[in-house]
Write a protein that holds these residues in place. Structure first.
Motif, PDB file in Angstrom:
ATOM      1  N   LEU A 113       0.814  -1.207   0.000  1.00  0.00           N
ATOM      2  CA  LEU A 113       0.000   0.000   0.000  1.00  0.00           C
ATOM      3  C   LEU A 113       0.853   1.265   0.000  1.00  0.00           C
ATOM      4  CD1 LEU A 113      -2.906  -0.762   2.498  1.00  0.00           C
ATOM      5  CD2 LEU A 113      -2.755  -1.251   0.047  1.00  0.00           C
ATOM      6  N   ALA A 114       0.370   2.275  -0.713  1.00  0.00           N
ATOM      7  CA  ALA A 114       1.013   3.577  -0.721  1.00  0.00           C
ATOM      8  C   ALA A 114       0.758   4.284   0.606  1.00  0.00           C
ATOM      9  CB  ALA A 114       0.492   4.418  -1.887  1.00  0.00           C
ATOM     10  N   LEU A 294      18.584   8.662 -12.331  1.00  0.00           N
ATOM     11  CA  LEU A 294      18.490   8.098 -10.986  1.00  0.00           C
ATOM     12  C   LEU A 294      17.618   8.995 -10.126  1.00  0.00           C
ATOM     13  CD1 LEU A 294      19.308   6.166  -8.703  1.00  0.00           C
ATOM     14  CD2 LEU A 294      21.386   7.538  -8.401  1.00  0.00           C
ATOM     15  N   GLU A 295      16.547   8.427  -9.577  1.00  0.00           N
ATOM     16  CA  GLU A 295      15.624   9.137  -8.698  1.00  0.00           C
ATOM     17  C   GLU A 295      15.851   8.663  -7.262  1.00  0.00           C
ATOM     18  OE1 GLU A 295      13.161  11.324  -9.620  1.00  0.00           O
ATOM     19  OE2 GLU A 295      13.533  11.249 -11.783  1.00  0.00           O
ATOM     20  N   LEU A 296      15.965   9.593  -6.319  1.00  0.00           N
ATOM     21  CA  LEU A 296      16.197   9.245  -4.917  1.00  0.00           C
ATOM     22  C   LEU A 296      14.960   9.509  -4.079  1.00  0.00           C
ATOM     23  CD1 LEU A 296      19.816  10.546  -4.237  1.00  0.00           C
ATOM     24  CD2 LEU A 296      19.066   8.307  -5.071  1.00  0.00           C
ATOM     25  N   THR A 297      14.707   8.609  -3.115  1.00  0.00           N
ATOM     26  CA  THR A 297      13.561   8.711  -2.217  1.00  0.00           C
ATOM     27  C   THR A 297      14.028   8.527  -0.783  1.00  0.00           C
ATOM     28  OG1 THR A 297      13.025   6.353  -2.021  1.00  0.00           O
ATOM     29  CG2 THR A 297      12.223   7.490  -3.990  1.00  0.00           C
ATOM     30  N   PRO A 298      13.153   8.788   0.197  1.00  0.00           N
ATOM     31  CA  PRO A 298      13.455   8.321   1.550  1.00  0.00           C
ATOM     32  C   PRO A 298      13.651   6.810   1.563  1.00  0.00           C
ATOM     33  CG  PRO A 298      11.639   9.875   1.576  1.00  0.00           C
ATOM     34  CD  PRO A 298      11.906   9.559   0.138  1.00  0.00           C
ATOM     35  N   ALA A 301      10.931   0.409   1.244  1.00  0.00           N
ATOM     36  CA  ALA A 301      10.274  -0.102   0.042  1.00  0.00           C
ATOM     37  C   ALA A 301       9.051   0.711  -0.342  1.00  0.00           C
ATOM     38  CB  ALA A 301       9.887  -1.572   0.262  1.00  0.00           C
ATOM     39  N   THR A 302       8.253   1.140   0.643  1.00  0.00           N
ATOM     40  CA  THR A 302       7.041   1.900   0.345  1.00  0.00           C
ATOM     41  C   THR A 302       7.371   3.159  -0.442  1.00  0.00           C
ATOM     42  OG1 THR A 302       5.952   1.076   2.335  1.00  0.00           O
ATOM     43  CG2 THR A 302       5.052   3.067   1.357  1.00  0.00           C
ATOM     44  N   ASN A 303       8.455   3.833  -0.086  1.00  0.00           N
ATOM     45  CA  ASN A 303       8.820   5.073  -0.758  1.00  0.00           C
ATOM     46  C   ASN A 303       9.309   4.826  -2.184  1.00  0.00           C
ATOM     47  OD1 ASN A 303       8.347   6.752   1.602  1.00  0.00           O
ATOM     48  ND2 ASN A 303      10.164   5.807   2.461  1.00  0.00           N
ATOM     49  N   LEU A 304      10.066   3.754  -2.375  1.00  0.00           N
ATOM     50  CA  LEU A 304      10.518   3.424  -3.723  1.00  0.00           C
ATOM     51  C   LEU A 304       9.324   3.070  -4.613  1.00  0.00           C
ATOM     52  CD1 LEU A 304      13.282   3.191  -2.150  1.00  0.00           C
ATOM     53  CD2 LEU A 304      13.902   1.449  -3.815  1.00  0.00           C
ATOM     54  N   ILE A 305       8.400   2.280  -4.072  1.00  0.00           N
ATOM     55  CA  ILE A 305       7.221   1.888  -4.843  1.00  0.00           C
ATOM     56  C   ILE A 305       6.420   3.114  -5.273  1.00  0.00           C
ATOM     57  CG2 ILE A 305       4.957   0.770  -4.630  1.00  0.00           C
ATOM     58  CD1 ILE A 305       6.379  -1.364  -2.882  1.00  0.00           C
ATOM     59  N   THR A 306       6.239   4.048  -4.362  1.00  0.00           N
ATOM     60  CA  THR A 306       5.484   5.264  -4.687  1.00  0.00           C
ATOM     61  C   THR A 306       6.132   6.023  -5.833  1.00  0.00           C
ATOM     62  OG1 THR A 306       4.662   5.469  -2.421  1.00  0.00           O
ATOM     63  CG2 THR A 306       4.648   7.457  -3.770  1.00  0.00           C
ATOM     64  N   ARG A 307       7.450   6.182  -5.797  1.00  0.00           N
ATOM     65  CA  ARG A 307       8.135   6.920  -6.862  1.00  0.00           C
ATOM     66  C   ARG A 307       8.108   6.163  -8.180  1.00  0.00           C
ATOM     67  NH1 ARG A 307       8.213  11.142  -9.434  1.00  0.00           N
ATOM     68  NH2 ARG A 307      10.164  11.750 -10.445  1.00  0.00           N
ATOM     69  N   ILE A 308       8.248   4.846  -8.149  1.00  0.00           N
ATOM     70  CA  ILE A 308       8.175   4.055  -9.378  1.00  0.00           C
ATOM     71  C   ILE A 308       6.814   4.243 -10.041  1.00  0.00           C
ATOM     72  CG2 ILE A 308       8.104   1.701 -10.309  1.00  0.00           C
ATOM     73  CD1 ILE A 308      10.179   0.987  -8.083  1.00  0.00           C
ATOM     74  N   GLU A 310       4.856   6.814  -9.764  1.00  0.00           N
ATOM     75  CA  GLU A 310       4.807   8.170 -10.308  1.00  0.00           C
ATOM     76  C   GLU A 310       5.519   8.235 -11.656  1.00  0.00           C
ATOM     77  OE1 GLU A 310       4.739  10.529  -5.987  1.00  0.00           O
ATOM     78  OE2 GLU A 310       6.576  10.434  -7.181  1.00  0.00           O
ATOM     79  N   LEU A 311       6.663   7.575 -11.764  1.00  0.00           N
ATOM     80  CA  LEU A 311       7.400   7.563 -13.018  1.00  0.00           C
ATOM     81  C   LEU A 311       6.619   6.837 -14.106  1.00  0.00           C
ATOM     82  CD1 LEU A 311      10.956   6.886 -11.583  1.00  0.00           C
ATOM     83  CD2 LEU A 311      10.232   8.952 -12.792  1.00  0.00           C
ATOM     84  N   TRP A 312       5.951   5.754 -13.744  1.00  0.00           N
ATOM     85  CA  TRP A 312       5.093   5.063 -14.707  1.00  0.00           C
ATOM     86  C   TRP A 312       4.027   6.005 -15.266  1.00  0.00           C
ATOM     87  CZ3 TRP A 312       4.051  -0.237 -11.858  1.00  0.00           C
ATOM     88  CH2 TRP A 312       5.119  -1.102 -12.110  1.00  0.00           C
ATOM     89  N   ARG A 313       3.425   6.772 -14.364  1.00  0.00           N
ATOM     90  CA  ARG A 313       2.382   7.696 -14.820  1.00  0.00           C
ATOM     91  C   ARG A 313       2.940   8.769 -15.759  1.00  0.00           C
ATOM     92  NH1 ARG A 313       0.276   6.752  -9.462  1.00  0.00           N
ATOM     93  NH2 ARG A 313       1.419   8.523  -8.579  1.00  0.00           N
TER      94      ARG A 313
END
Length: 454
Positions: A113-114, A294-298, A301-308, A310-313
Motif C-alpha cells: 500500500l502507498a 536516478l531518482e532518490l527517495t526516503p 520499500a514503500t517510498n521506492l514503490i510510490t516513486r516508481i 509516479e514515473l510510470w504515470r
C-alpha cells in the motif's frame, strides 16, 4: 504516520506488537478496503500463527472472508493478491530478530500500500472506527495450499532457464530458516543448478543465524561456498524478499555492488531507476555510464514503490530499482522485492562470467554502518537534534530527503532514524575503508555525546 513505517509496522512481540493491535489493524484494513475477501500469509516466525489468528478474527468481524496461504515468501503472497485481485495481510518482520514480528498490507493489485492508503487505515485504527458486522454476516476462513507452487511456476516462466542450465552452476544457498526455505531450493534445482544448502529448515527461532543477510551472519554460507567449490552463494532474509550474494572465493559481495551489476545489465539509455537517499556511488556511476536517470527517495520499500508508480504515470520505463541491502525491484516483472527472482537474475549474469568478475567494477568504495539504539523518546530527540547541528556545521550541503546526507565528493555520510526499529542509523561510504569509518564514527560520536548529556 504514527503506526506504519517505511515497510509496514513491526515490533517486539508482547511489547510494541500484540495480538490486540494486529486485530485492530485487520479490522481497520477490512473496513477501508470494503472488500469481500482478503489473503493472509506469514513467514516462519514462531509467533506468526498467533498473529494470523488475530488478523483473521479482525477481518471476519467486519464481514470479510479470508484466504489463509500459510507460510510463504512475501513475493508469493503478493503474486497471489495480484492474481486473485484481492488485498492481503502479510505477517512478517522481514530481517528482524526472532522476537520481532510485523504486518505488511498489500493492495488488490499485488503492490504494498502507498502512504496515502496506509494513513487512511491508520486513522481508523487510532479512532477505532470499524464496520463491525452482525453475527450472521461474519467472514469465514479457508486454507489455500497452492500459493508457493503457483509462485514457483511463475518464477520459472520469467527467467532464462536455458541460459542458467547450460552453465552447470553449483549454488550454495542459505535461506536463513525463513520462508524462502520452502521455495528457493527447488526453484534453483529446476533451473539446472546443483544446490547445496545451509540453514534451510524452516524454523522461526533462526537457530543457525540471525535473519538479516549481512556479512557477519553469513560465515556458514561463505564456508559452504568454499567447501563445495560453488560458483556463487545466495542468502535470503526471513520473508525472502531480499537476496545477498557470496562470490566463488567465499567472499561476501556487498549489496551495493550486486545492485550496481544488476542495474548495469538491465538499464538502457533514457531509462529511469529509483533508489534511496543512502544510494551508493556505484549506482550513480552506472546511471551516468548508461545514460539513465536516478531518482532518490526516503529509505524504505514503500517510498521506492510510490516513486516508481509516479514515473510510470509519466510514461517512464523503470526496469530495475532497489536499495543496497539485497532488496531489488524488477518492476516490469512485478512491483515487489523478490529474493528468488533477484537470485535468478544474478545467476543469468554468473552464467557468463564469475561472480567476482561481475562485481569487480563496483568494488572501489567501502561502506560502514553504525546502529545507535535508544530506549526513550528523549534519547531519539537528542540524537536527531545533534544530527541537525552536525549537518549544519559540516563542510557540505545537507540533503534532507530522509535524515541528513552529506556528500564530500570522495565520500558521504548519512544519519537517519530507522523506520522499523528503535535505532538511529549512521551510513558512510568512501574510496577507502579508513575514510568511511572516520566519517561514520565522527557523526556517531556527535550523537553519542548528545545522549550522554541527558
Amino acid at each position: 504516520m504514527k503506526l506504519f513505517g517505511s515497510s509496514g509496522t513491526r515490533g517486539v512481540v508482547g511489547e510494541s506488537l500484540t495480538p490486540e493491535f494486529v486485530l485492530r489493524v485487520a479490522k481497520a484494513a477490512g473496513t477501508v478496503w470494503n472488500t469481500g475477501r482478503v489473503a493472509i500469509a506469514r513467514d516462519t516466525r514462531t509467533t506468526g500463527e498467533m498473529f494470523v489468528n488475530a488478523a483473521e478474527s479482525g477481518l471476519a468481524s467486519v464481514g470479510v472472508d479470508v484466504d489463509d496461504l500459510g507460510v510463504v515468501p512475501t513475493p508469493a503472497a503478493v503474486r497471489y493478491c495480484e492474481n486473485q485481485a484481492v488485498p492481503g495481510v502479510v505477517i512478517t518482520a522481514s530481517h528482524n530478530p526472532p522476537e520481532f514480528n510485523g504486518v505488511k498490507l498489500v493492495g488488490d493489485d499485488g503492490v504494498e500500500l502507498a502512504v496515502e492508503e496506509l494513513e487512511r487505515i491508520e486513522d481508523h485504527i487510532l479512532a477505532e472506527e470499524f464496520d463491525v458486522t452482525e453475527w450472521d454476516a461474519v467472514g469465514s476462513v479457508r486454507s489455500v495450499e497452492t500459493a508457493n507452487d503457483d509462485y514457483h511456476e511463475d518464477l520459472l516462466a520469467n527467467v532464462d532457464r536455458e541460459k542458467i542450465a547450460a552453465a552447470n552452476l553449483t549454488v550454495a544457498l542459505d535461506p536463513g530458516h525463513g520462508a524462502g526455505s520452502l521455495v528457493t531450493p527447488d526453484f534453483l534445482r529446476e533451473l539446472g543448478c546443483e544446490v547445496r544448502t545451509v540453514n534451510a529448515q524452516p524454523d522461526g527461532h533462526f537457530p543457525g543465524r540471525q535473519s538479516e543477510p549481512v556479512p557477519e551472519n553469513l560465515r556458514d554460507l561463505e564456508r559452504l561456498v568454499r567447501a563445495t567449490d560453488a560458483d556463487v552463494g545466495i542468502a535470503h532474509d526471513g520473508d525472502a524478499d531480499r537476496a545477498v550474494f557470496v562470490n566463488e572465493r567465499g567472499e561476501c559481495i556487498s549489496g551495493e555492488a550486486s545492485l550496481a551489476a544488476l542495474a548495469a545489465a538491465a538499464l538502457e539509455p533514457g531509462d529511469a531507476t529509483v533508489s534511496a537517499v543512502n544510494v551508493s556511488q556505484r549506482l550513480v556511476d552506472v546511471c551516468e555510464e548508461v545514460g539513465a536517470d536516478l531518482e532518490l527517495t526516503p529509505i524504505g520499500a514503500t517510498n521506492l514503490i510510490t516513486r516508481i508508480r509516479e514515473l510510470w504515470r509519466e510514461g517512464r520505463n523503470v526496469p530495475v530499482a532497489g536499495e543496497g541491502n539485497g532488496g531489488v525491484f524488477y518492476p516490469n516483472y512485478r512491483l515487489v522485492r523478490d529474493g528468488a527472482y533477484i537470485a535468478a537474475k544474478f545467476l543469468e549474469l554468473v552464467a557468463e562470467r564469475s561472480a567476482s568478475e561481475l562485481v569487480a567494477p563496483y568494488e572501489d568504495y567501502y561502506n560502514v554502518r553504525i546502529n545507535l539504539e535508544y530506549d526513550e523518546e528523549a534519547e531519539l530527540t537528542a540524537m536527531l537534534n545533534a544530527a541537525a547541528d552536525y549537518a549544519e556545521s559540516a563542510d557540505a550541503t545537507p540533503n534532507t530527503t530522509d535524515g541528513y546526507r552529506l556528500d564530500y565528493g570522495d565520500a558521504w555520510v548519512l544519519v537517519r532514524p530507522s523506520g522499523t526499529e528503535p535505532k538511529v542509523r549512521v551510513y558512510a561510504e568512501g574510496r577507502s575503508e579508513e575514510r568511511a569509518t572516520e566519517l561514520a564514527e565522527d557523526a556517531a560520536d556527535a550523537l553519542r555525546s548528545a545522549v550522554a548529556t541527558l
